[in-house]
Design a protein around this motif. Structure first.
Motif, short mmCIF file in Angstrom:
data_model
loop_
_atom_site.label_atom_id
_atom_site.label_comp_id
_atom_site.label_asym_id
_atom_site.label_seq_id
_atom_site.Cartn_x
_atom_site.Cartn_y
_atom_site.Cartn_z
N ARG A 79 16.96 16.12 36.46
CA ARG A 79 16.73 14.84 37.15
C ARG A 79 16.85 15.01 38.65
O ARG A 79 16.06 14.44 39.41
CB ARG A 79 17.74 13.79 36.65
N TYR A 80 17.84 15.78 39.10
CA TYR A 80 17.99 16.01 40.54
C TYR A 80 16.76 16.73 41.11
O TYR A 80 16.26 16.39 42.17
CB TYR A 80 19.24 16.84 40.83
N GLU A 81 16.28 17.75 40.39
CA GLU A 81 15.11 18.48 40.87
C GLU A 81 13.88 17.58 40.89
O GLU A 81 13.07 17.65 41.81
CB GLU A 81 14.86 19.72 40.00
N ASP A 82 13.75 16.70 39.89
CA ASP A 82 12.63 15.76 39.87
C ASP A 82 12.72 14.80 41.06
O ASP A 82 11.71 14.49 41.70
CB ASP A 82 12.61 14.95 38.57
N GLY A 83 13.92 14.34 41.36
CA GLY A 83 14.11 13.44 42.50
C GLY A 83 13.76 14.09 43.82
O GLY A 83 13.06 13.49 44.65
N SER A 84 14.20 15.32 44.02
CA SER A 84 13.88 16.00 45.29
C SER A 84 12.40 16.33 45.37
O SER A 84 11.78 16.22 46.43
CB SER A 84 14.74 17.26 45.47
N ARG A 86 9.96 14.59 44.02
CA ARG A 86 9.26 13.33 44.29
C ARG A 86 9.39 12.95 45.77
O ARG A 86 8.42 12.51 46.39
CB ARG A 86 9.82 12.23 43.39
N ALA A 87 10.57 13.14 46.34
CA ALA A 87 10.75 12.85 47.78
C ALA A 87 9.86 13.74 48.62
O ALA A 87 9.23 13.30 49.59
CB ALA A 87 12.22 13.02 48.18
N SER A 102 13.29 20.49 49.52
CA SER A 102 14.65 20.65 49.03
C SER A 102 15.20 22.01 49.45
O SER A 102 14.56 23.03 49.21
CB SER A 102 14.67 20.53 47.51
#
Length: 196
Positions: A79-84, A86-87, A102
């Motif tokens: 989830r953290y990797e997906d969030g970064s 996406r940003a 990232s």
């Protein structure tokens, strides 16, 4: 029966060990823990079939540890990797914001020179606490699976970060002319790229 289950458990454990040791990202590592979980169930079955309670108890504990690994790598870290990611993607689509990347994804990125020749892999980056800038990146070059590789420090001004890799402004030969750094004793600073 126990022989087949034992071979299955061995194969699952070996495959899972390769998947997690390869460090190919959170999803591969997470699926490695899934395979480890299956292996621990199989080893518990071997322990039950052959009357080895110590094997059953050990693998019951490993089952719980492996479930934690699944949660950590396929749940939380993914989830953290997906969030970064996406940003980073969203920042590329907007003209009025800086393109983001990232720092965690920087480590492990492949480095090539401007002609596309492979140089190596980013091992780490060193950041200044005072002005919050990247002082240098450490790039591993050569070797096989980490054995025999050579480390070199390079200024961030000489690196262009792309979506999937890093492009070094130095040709491969010039990069290799840079002094090697000791794997256990990195420099506390290096001169800026434009310094003579």
């Amino acid at each position: 029966m126990d022989e087949y289950v034992g071979w299955f458990a061995s194969a699952a454990t070996m495959l899972a060990a390769m998947m997690t040791a390869a460090n190919l990202g959170s999803r591969i590592t997470g699926w490695g823990f899934v395979v480890f979980t299956i292996g621990s169930i199989a080893w518990s079955a071997v322990g039950f079939i052959t009357g080895q309670p110590s094997l059953m108890i050990t693998n019951a504990f490993l089952f719980a540890v492996n479930l934690f690994g699944v949660w950590r790598w396929l749940g939380r870290q993914a989830r953290y990797e997906d969030g970064s990611a996406r940003a980073s993607l969203n920042s590329r689509r907007k003209w009025n914001v800086s393109t983001l990347f990232s720092a965690g994804s920087f480590i492990g990125m492949k480095v090539q020179d401007q002609s596309g020749a492979a140089i190596g892999t980013v091992v780490d980056v060193m950041v200044s606490c005072n002005d919050k800038r990247i002082v240098y990146a450490v790039i591993a070059e050569g070797g096989v699976a980490g054995a025999g590789e050579r480390l070199r420090a390079i200024q961030p001004e000489l690196l262009d970060i792309k979506e999937e890799d890093v492009v070094c402004q130095l040709p491969f030969d010039e990069f290799c002319d840079r002094p090697e750094i000791d794997p256990e004793n990195w420099p506390d600073n290096i001169p800026k790229a434009n310094a003579k």
